[in-house]
Design a protein around this motif. Structure first.
Motif, PDB file in Angstrom:
ATOM      1  N   PHE A 102       0.735  -1.040  -0.044  1.00  0.00           N
ATOM      2  CA  PHE A 102      -0.368  -0.234   0.042  1.00  0.00           C
ATOM      3  C   PHE A 102       1.011   0.811  -0.170  1.00  0.00           C
ATOM      4  CE2 PHE A 102      -1.824  -3.316   2.737  1.00  0.00           C
ATOM      5  CZ  PHE A 102      -2.735  -3.643   2.086  1.00  0.00           C
ATOM      6  N   GLN A 103       1.807   0.629  -0.265  1.00  0.00           N
ATOM      7  CA  GLN A 103       3.130   2.226  -0.340  1.00  0.00           C
ATOM      8  C   GLN A 103       3.009   3.426  -1.515  1.00  0.00           C
ATOM      9  OE1 GLN A 103       7.236   2.507   1.410  1.00  0.00           O
ATOM     10  NE2 GLN A 103       7.214   0.143   0.379  1.00  0.00           N
ATOM     11  N   ALA A 104       2.706   4.649  -1.469  1.00  0.00           N
ATOM     12  CA  ALA A 104       2.763   5.830  -1.986  1.00  0.00           C
ATOM     13  C   ALA A 104       3.469   6.133  -3.074  1.00  0.00           C
ATOM     14  CB  ALA A 104       2.052   6.970  -1.905  1.00  0.00           C
ATOM     15  N   LYS A 105       3.656   6.335  -4.480  1.00  0.00           N
ATOM     16  CA  LYS A 105       5.464   5.881  -4.835  1.00  0.00           C
ATOM     17  C   LYS A 105       5.961   7.498  -4.733  1.00  0.00           C
ATOM     18  CE  LYS A 105       2.814   4.497  -9.200  1.00  0.00           C
ATOM     19  NZ  LYS A 105       2.550   4.957 -11.119  1.00  0.00           N
ATOM     20  N   ARG A 106       7.273   7.318  -4.743  1.00  0.00           N
ATOM     21  CA  ARG A 106       8.121   8.996  -4.784  1.00  0.00           C
ATOM     22  C   ARG A 106       7.224   9.932  -4.246  1.00  0.00           C
ATOM     23  NH1 ARG A 106      12.760   6.971  -2.021  1.00  0.00           N
ATOM     24  NH2 ARG A 106      13.440   4.645  -2.664  1.00  0.00           N
ATOM     25  N   PHE A 107       7.444  10.638  -3.745  1.00  0.00           N
ATOM     26  CA  PHE A 107       7.340  12.533  -4.066  1.00  0.00           C
ATOM     27  C   PHE A 107       5.761  12.945  -3.636  1.00  0.00           C
ATOM     28  CE2 PHE A 107      11.580  11.323  -5.796  1.00  0.00           C
ATOM     29  CZ  PHE A 107      12.084  12.801  -5.248  1.00  0.00           C
ATOM     30  N   ASP A 167      -5.067  -0.473   7.445  1.00  0.00           N
ATOM     31  CA  ASP A 167      -6.236  -0.136   6.644  1.00  0.00           C
ATOM     32  C   ASP A 167      -5.839   0.278   5.109  1.00  0.00           C
ATOM     33  OD1 ASP A 167      -8.317   1.762   5.089  1.00  0.00           O
ATOM     34  OD2 ASP A 167      -8.393   3.779   6.575  1.00  0.00           O
ATOM     35  N   GLU A 168      -6.433  -1.261   4.166  1.00  0.00           N
ATOM     36  CA  GLU A 168      -6.412  -1.169   2.418  1.00  0.00           C
ATOM     37  C   GLU A 168      -6.182  -0.051   2.052  1.00  0.00           C
ATOM     38  OE1 GLU A 168      -8.191  -4.625   1.990  1.00  0.00           O
ATOM     39  OE2 GLU A 168      -7.124  -5.825   2.850  1.00  0.00           O
ATOM     40  N   ASP A 169      -7.886   0.709   2.137  1.00  0.00           N
ATOM     41  CA  ASP A 169      -7.522   2.261   1.808  1.00  0.00           C
ATOM     42  C   ASP A 169      -6.877   3.737   1.508  1.00  0.00           C
ATOM     43  OD1 ASP A 169      -9.847   0.537   0.181  1.00  0.00           O
ATOM     44  OD2 ASP A 169     -11.133   0.950   2.002  1.00  0.00           O
ATOM     45  N   ASN A 170      -6.000   3.286   2.334  1.00  0.00           N
ATOM     46  CA  ASN A 170      -4.917   4.400   3.122  1.00  0.00           C
ATOM     47  C   ASN A 170      -3.323   3.958   1.327  1.00  0.00           C
ATOM     48  OD1 ASN A 170      -7.038   5.446   4.199  1.00  0.00           O
ATOM     49  ND2 ASN A 170      -5.101   5.710   6.352  1.00  0.00           N
ATOM     50  N   VAL A 171      -3.117   5.626   1.177  1.00  0.00           N
ATOM     51  CA  VAL A 171      -1.574   4.859   0.647  1.00  0.00           C
ATOM     52  C   VAL A 171      -0.541   5.571   1.983  1.00  0.00           C
ATOM     53  CG1 VAL A 171      -2.201   5.475  -1.429  1.00  0.00           C
ATOM     54  CG2 VAL A 171      -1.655   7.004  -0.391  1.00  0.00           C
TER      55      VAL A 171
END
Length: 803
Positions: A102-107, A167-171
């Protein structure tokens, strides 16, 4: 000695068995959990650090201390050893195991310089990534990153521990920073200083600030976004090499600073479609986990520290003492209901984590104890402080409200993108399978009359079934249309109801916003007033200090004037006394001179009266002889010099009193102004030193002192006084005289004789002889008399009373 899971007992070593009361004393301390010497890192992590990581992912803050004496294992507990990672790599591994998919992309998340976080759209984040990739030293992707073999074994954790119910709906995005507090200054261990070989610049210290949520943060601190455990630990290891360590008597690599590794987790919900991050800053949650490796607490005389090491130890002990003081004040405020100010600002360590002690997160402390006998006293202090800290309770903040979006958005978006499982059949295929199977349509014989009728029968059945299905489908469509209409009407009514509620809520929110704006303006006004009052108080304090200094100088001046006045009064009193004594002597001299003059006049008158009386009282048968002027004058002169008894009176034998100090040495002081007397009795002192003025040389040779003093008596005669005294030596080496008695020599002259009765035919010669010796007055005209009861002791008086 570990007594049980919550109690540890300390035994004094042999050198400390005798206490003040002479007893052997053992002490026990209770904690929430006590680990033995053989505990593994995994067990310690599960009990202590795992709840903090779970709170971090749920949006709460955490703080973990390692506290103890130098060499007790604080850094080993935090970092670990090759093959057995400590708390820090295990925390990182658990975080990335939990949020990995669930990680967001960098920046996408970008930290600002005010301890906040912003959300960027995908385009801006892509531009940032392209800029980063275009740098001279390109970063290798995390999947292809070569792990440094120096710490590869520490992060090779095989537990795969993770947080349940993420929470799977968060990044999510993870940011790490690494600072140290050295000599009460904060330094950034991740700061890349430009290399200057000629004159390298020392690292610049950072300052603490407070953000809009009243949280403390380090300004200008380097915060690196990491995407894996390896990348995060590599950042930590890079800063660890810059940390200040030194060789002391207690540890070869002793940490001389407090190190703080901060893990920040930013999370935000996806939008309604589940594609991108919701572009609302209010919905971003930023939580923080701080892992603190404190420097060793020990007495400076045991570390054998000198110079810079001694100053470092003093600052370390000062910051730890401030930490103890803050905990003690918090405990006192909670136990006794007081409201004392907690001195957070006395040290950078306590000031940085002020919010944790005020309730913004959970605080855990690991106390490391070394069973060395030399560390006994320091271990006692550590245990007392650690046991006292667990009595402090901090209030927990209320959880943030969640966003109102429907859960499960991420997986709905994945389903819209295509079937997840390729083996699922379509609805039409399932529908066709319900029809009766077609028979074989192959005609092998011309006379075959069974195949076609069977085929026709099956087709008719299928046609009937299709008609029935189409009628049922039409009915279902109609029913579904009515259901949709009902549902639409209910939705419209609910939308109207919700719209009304939303308008009401919007009105309430607008009112609250106006109230917030009013309160913010009021806060700004009050802050401005507070600033003015602080400046005014500063001015008043400065005026107060100036006035106090002026008052002190004035009081010192008054004291000097008072002392000068007292000295002047003493001098004036001395001058007045001296002048008074001088004038008293002058008055006495003048009075004595006047008395002498008056006595002379009275004496002349008395002489005339005596002569007149002598003429009157002479016998008539004798012819009076008028004395000549020369005889009177001669007689007068003789009276003034030395009065004597009648010329033809027989001499009286006088008794001579021997001086009591005949065997002692005397100083005979005879002033040159004295007149010689013609008395029979003359003072005579054997072995005497006769001087005209008293001198220290003469007094040093003698034991007794005698002063011959002359003055006029009331009848005009000269009175001689012999004033006697004892000579003493003083402490200063001089001589002092103490007067003891006075002897008086006085000469009186008879003015005439009274006639005594005689027979009718007196014999003149016989009368003369008898008158000389038979008359009492004649015989007592010269006598020696001692006055009784005299305060000055015995004295001699020479009386010459007239007959």
């Amino acid at each position: 000695e570990v007594i049980n899971e919550t109690t540890v007992q300390i035994h004094p070593p042999d050198g400390y068995r005798i206490f003040r009361n002479g007893e052997y004393r053992e002490t026990q301390y209770s904690f929430k959990e006590v680990f033995g010497t053989l505990v593994v890192q995994k067990e310690l992590f599960n009990v202590v650090a795992k709840p903090l990581v779970e709170d971090l992912i749920r949006g709460k803050n955490g703080l973990l201390f390692t506290y103890g004496v130098t060499g007790s294992g604080k850094t080993h507990t935090m970092t670990g050893s090759p093959g057995d990672g400590g708390l820090l790599p295990r925390c990182l591994d658990m975080i990335f195991n939990s949020i990995g998919p669930f990680q967001a992309k960098r920046f996408v998340f970008k930290l600002d310089d005010k301890n906040g976080v912003d959300v960027q759209c995908e385009v801006d984040a892509l531009l940032e990534r392209q800029k980063r990739d275009a740098m001279p030293v390109p970063k290798t992707p995390s999947g292809k990153r070569q792990i440094d073999p120096e710490f590869a074994d520490m992060i090779n954790v095989q537990d795969h521990c993770k947080v349940e119910e993420v929470d799977e709906d968060n990044v999510y995005s993870v940011f790490v920073s690494y600072i140290e507090i050295y000599n009460n200054y904060i330094y950034d261990l991740l700061e890349e200083a430009p290399f200057e070989p000629i004159k390298p610049k020392p690292p610049q210290s950072k300052i603490l600030r407070e953000d809009q949520n009243h949280n403390m943060y380090v300004t200008g601190c380097t915060e690196v976004e990491v995407k894996s455990t390896e990348e995060a630990f590599e950042v930590f290891w890079r800063g660890q090499k810059k940390r200040r360590i030194a060789n002391t008597q207690l540890n070869r690599e002793s940490s001389r600073s407090h190190s703080v590794f901060i893990i920040k987790l930013a999370q935000a919900p996806l939008d309604a479609d589940g594609d991108n991050v919701l572009q609302e800053k209010e919905q971003i949650t930023l939580s923080q986990l701080s892992l603190v490796d404190l420097a060793g607490s020990e007495r400076t005389n045991r570390t054998k520290a000198e110079g810079n090491r001694l100053r470092e130890a003093g600052n370390i002990n000062q910051s730890l003492m401030t930490l103890r003081t803050c905990i003690e004040v918090l405990r006192e405020n909670q136990m006794y209901g007081t409201n004392k100010m907690v001195p957070y600002r006395d040290s950078k360590l306590t000031h940085l984590f002020k919010n944790y002690f005020d309730g913004e997160g959970k605080v855990r402390m690991i106390v490391c104890v070394n069973p060395k006998a030399e560390d006994y006293e320091e271990s006692l202090q550590v245990m007392r402080f650690a046991e006292m800290t667990q009595e402090v309770e901090v209030a927990r903040p209320v959880d943030r409200p969640l966003c109102g979006l429907t859960p499960g958005r991420r997986f709905r978006n994945q389903m819209r993108g295509g079937p997840i499982n390729g083996e699922e059949q379509s609805v039409s295929e399932m529908f066709l399978q319900n029809f009766p199977p077609l028979p074989s349509c192959e005609l092998l014989d011309v006379n075959d009359d069974q195949t076609l009728p069977k085929l026709i029968e099956v087709l008719e059945k299928r046609h009937k079934l299709r008609q029935m299905l189409s009628e049922e489908f039409a009915k279902n469509v109609l029913a579904f249309k009515t259901m949709l209409q009902d549902f639409d009407s209910s939705i419209v009514s609910k939308e109207n109801y919700i719209q009304g509620k939303l308008s009401e809520k919007e009105k309430t929110i607008a009112g609250q916003k106006m109230e917030l704006e009013r309160l913010e303006k009021k806060i700004k006004t009050l802050e401005y007033k507070i600033e003015i009052l602080e400046k005014t108080a500063t001015i008043y304090e400065e005026d107060k200090r100036n006035l106090q200094q002026e008052l002190e100088s004035k009081s010192q001046k008054l004291q000097r004037q008072a002392s000068d006045k007292r000295r002047l009064e003493a001098r004036l009193q001395g001058m007045v006394a001296e002048t008074t004594m001088k004038w008293e002597k002058e008055c006495e001299r003048r009075v004595a001179a006047k008395q002498l003059e008056m006595q002379n006049k009275l004496w002349v008158k008395d002489e005339k009266l005596k002569q007149l009386k002598a003429i009157v009282t002479e016998p008539k048968n004798e012819k009076p002889e008028r004395p000549s002027r020369e005889r009177d004058r001669e007689k007068t002169v003789q009276r003034s010099v030395s009065p004597s008894p009648a010329p033809n009176a027989p001499p009286v034998r006088l008794r001579h009193r021997r001086s009591r100090s005949a065997g002692e040495r005397w100083v005979d002081h005879k002033p040159p102004s004295n007149l010689p007397t013609e008395t029979v009795m003359q003072p005579h002192v054997p072995h005497a030193i006769t001087v005209a003025a008293a001198s220290e040389k003469a007094l040093a040779k003698c034991d007794k002192y005698m002063l011959t003093h002359q003055e006029l008596a009331s009848d005009g005669e000269i009175e001689t006084k012999l004033i006697k005294g004892d000579v003493f030596k003083t402490r200063g080496g001089g001589q002092a005289v103490q007067f003891t008695e006075i002897e008086t020599l006085k000469q009186e002259s008879p003015t005439g004789r009274k006639r005594r009765s005689s027979p009718s035919n007196p014999d003149p010669h016989e009368d003369a002889a008898d008158s000389e010796w038979t008359d009492v007055e004649t015989r007592c005209s010269v006598a020696v008399e001692m006055r009784a009861g005299s305060a000055l002791g015995p004295g001699y008086q020479h009386h010459a009373q007239p007959k």
